[in-house]
Design an enzyme around this catalytic site. Structure first.
Site, PDB file in Angstrom:
ATOM      1  N   LYS A 140       0.835  -1.205   0.000  1.00 53.52           N
ATOM      2  CA  LYS A 140       0.000   0.000   0.000  1.00 53.52           C
ATOM      3  C   LYS A 140       0.868   1.253   0.000  1.00 53.52           C
ATOM      4  O   LYS A 140       0.555   2.245  -0.676  1.00 53.52           O
ATOM      5  CB  LYS A 140      -0.927   0.008   1.217  1.00 53.52           C
ATOM      6  CG  LYS A 140      -1.770   1.278   1.328  1.00 53.52           C
ATOM      7  CD  LYS A 140      -2.744   1.218   2.478  1.00 53.52           C
ATOM      8  CE  LYS A 140      -3.573   2.506   2.542  1.00 53.52           C
ATOM      9  NZ  LYS A 140      -4.613   2.443   3.595  1.00 53.52           N
ATOM     10  N   HIS A 281      -7.403 -30.260 -32.922  1.00 54.15           N
ATOM     11  CA  HIS A 281      -8.435 -29.335 -32.461  1.00 54.15           C
ATOM     12  C   HIS A 281      -9.206 -29.901 -31.273  1.00 54.15           C
ATOM     13  O   HIS A 281     -10.440 -29.868 -31.223  1.00 54.15           O
ATOM     14  CB  HIS A 281      -9.380 -28.974 -33.596  1.00 54.15           C
ATOM     15  CG  HIS A 281      -8.693 -28.277 -34.732  1.00 54.15           C
ATOM     16  ND1 HIS A 281      -7.895 -27.163 -34.543  1.00 54.15           N
ATOM     17  CD2 HIS A 281      -8.665 -28.544 -36.057  1.00 54.15           C
ATOM     18  CE1 HIS A 281      -7.410 -26.770 -35.707  1.00 54.15           C
ATOM     19  NE2 HIS A 281      -7.857 -27.587 -36.647  1.00 54.15           N
TER      20      HIS A 281
END
Length: 529
Positions: A140, A281
């Protein structure tokens, strides 16, 4: 915000001590004062470094088995104080709080403890409290404080100090803060997920998901889509844990298809013999067992040689040179196996564009796990399809029961169908797929496509008849009407495995009897979307 902030005082408290001493020595050489706790302080002192115990700073000893040591204003004030705020400066002077410019913390090994199968109490004890609190405070206040939560960031920090005469630039501190918050979020996600599982809460009100970047990808399914690959920390053997021996970087589609191939081939226990799966695929275009790996590959390849071009090949046993030679006969994107001997690696080395991955193990197809799928505004979560059917689970529903060879093929076909997109139809003969129909809106269409592919390969291979003649068929879900079943009979199938459960099961069974088919019900379906 201030850009360059000199680094004068650091607090180090780490569980993973990899590179710790060398890193701390480099800091001390720059005149940085070192604060530390517990085992970290001991390791630094043993290396001859001067260390100030946090207990000396706070005026309180570590207590409650180390649960309480850094949760104190003397620590958090030093991390959170705004250096350009007069009130904050006054409070620091009044209470004797010294600024902490660098926080180096990696957390208690909670994820590792869970992965080892530790008991509930041990897992709870490995939930870090002070570490996340300090990390969040330092992150922070990144305008003034640098926070490091990963050993891989030691070197970049030292590089910044070297380049900036002992200071860190704002951009670097911001980057470290982002990493820090992501780490505490992932840590809390791991704790929350574990607790939900430990308490058998299948649908927790809040579910957190976290991952660690494995690699940025050139693009996603298509070149206009950005993409990246993240690991989930489960260490399930597969593409996420594999060693890549050669070839260019894996693409998004490579990773997806390679995972599909390896998860499929893992259904076949290597103790029962070699198996090969070829994926295109995300759907199998050939799966087979054989007396050797090269035979398994050849039989899988003969299911659909056209689709196999540019596909992904997975083996359930380590690769040998002969199999590698056969594989290099056509263009293949990726080969993945539990291992590869020197001869196989030498053969593949001549194919620079082929990616070879080894995993040193197979994933357990029956292990419990969760799968996720994003939808607009949310995501779906479900148990991984680890359903398994054995011989004793099958219910013969026709007048003719499958013979032993047919039953073996039916179970083989069922394992493959589990990995084919719905609607799924799989023809199998002698433990090798001979036709696969995937992803159609109609089950009849899937059945016809699979039969047509089998007939096409008969021409390619110069066979007198379609290999679907005398085969068995698996359907991932029930036949709602008899037409799909009759299409299988027309193709030459002799036996069928399907879940059952249709309102028209009686009609389908009657049609099977009339066609002379044997049919078994599993009572389990395998939709795959």
């Amino acid at each position: 915000m201030t850009d360059l902030v000199p680094l004068r005082r650091a607090l180090l408290s780490v569980s993973d001590k990899t590179g710790l001493v060398e890193f701390a020595q480099a800091l001390a050489a720059r005149g940085v004062e070192l604060l530390s706790t517990g085992g970290t302080a001991t390791a630094l002192r043993d290396a001859g470094l001067a260390v100030v115990d946090v207990a000396e700073v706070t005026g309180f000893p570590e207590m409650m088995d180390g649960r309480v040591k850094t949760l104190h204003p003397m620590v958090h004030g030093g991390l959170l104080a705004l250096r350009d705020n007069a009130e904050h400066q006054s409070a620091m002077e009044t209470h004797g709080i010294g600024a902490i410019d660098l926080l180096v913390v990696n957390l208690y090994p909670f994820e590792e403890t869970v992965a080892k199968g530790a008991d509930y109490a041990t897992c709870v004890e490995n939930i870090d409290i002070g570490g996340p609190a300090m990390i969040r405070a330092a992150a922070k206040n990144h305008a003034f404080v640098t926070v490091v939560v990963d050993t891989k960031d030691y070197a970049p920090l030292l590089d910044e100090l070297q380049e900036n005469d002992g200071a860190t630039p704002l951009a670097f501190r911001q980057g470290m803060a982002r990493t820090a918050y992501a780490r505490t979020a992932a840590y809390d996600a791991a704790v929350a997920t574990w607790m939900a599982g430990a308490h058998e809460d299948k649908t927790p009100y809040r579910r957190a998901v976290a991952g660690t970047l494995a690699q940025p990808l050139r693009y996603g399914e298509n070149p206009h889509q950005g993409a990246a690959f993240y690991t989930d920390g489960s260490n399930r053997p597969g593409v996420a844990t594999a060693e890549q021996h050669q070839g260019k970087e894996l693409s998004y589609n490579n990773i997806n298809d390679t995972d599909a191939a390896f998860e499929l081939v893992a259904e076949f226990d290597p103790a029962d013999g070699p198996a090969c799966a070829i994926i295109k695929h995300a759907n199998p275009c050939g799966v087979a067992r054989g007396s050797s790996l090269i035979e398994a590959y050849s039989r899988a390849f003969d299911c659909d040689r056209t689709s196999a071009f540019g596909g992904i090949i997975a083996m359930n046993q380590p690769l040998d040179a002969a199999t590698a030679e056969a594989i290099t006969g056509i263009f293949t994107e990726v080969v993945i196996a539990p291992g590869a001997d020197a001869g196989a690696r030498e053969v593949f080395a001549a194919k620079k564009n082929l990616r070879l991955l080894t995993t040193e193990g197979l994933p357990d197809p029956r292990a419990a796990a969760l799968t996720y799928r994003q939808v607009s505004g949310g995501f779906l979560v479900q148990d991984k399809d680890n359903g398994h059917i054995g011989l004793d689970d099958l219910k013969v529903v026709t007048k003719r029961a499958p013979d032993a060879d047919e039953m073996t093929d039916l179970l083989f076909a069922w394992k493959v169908a589990k990995h084919v997109k719905s609607n799924a139809i799989v023809y199998v003969k002698d433990q090798a797929t001979v036709g696969v129909g995937a992803g159609q809106m109609s089950r009849v269409d899937s059945s016809r496509i699979a039969a047509r592919k089998a007939a096409d390969m008969a021409e390619v291979l110069g066979l007198p008849e379609s290999p679907a003649k005398g085969s068995v068929l698996a359907s991932d879900a029930f036949f709602p009407f008899a037409d799909g079943l009759l299409a299988a009979a027309e193709a030459g199938a002799r036996a069928v495995i399907q879940p059952g459960g249709s309102m028209r099961d009686d009609e389908v069974i009657a049609a099977a009897d009339e066609a002379g088919l044997a049919m078994v019900f599993t009572g389990m379906r395998h939709f795959r979307h």
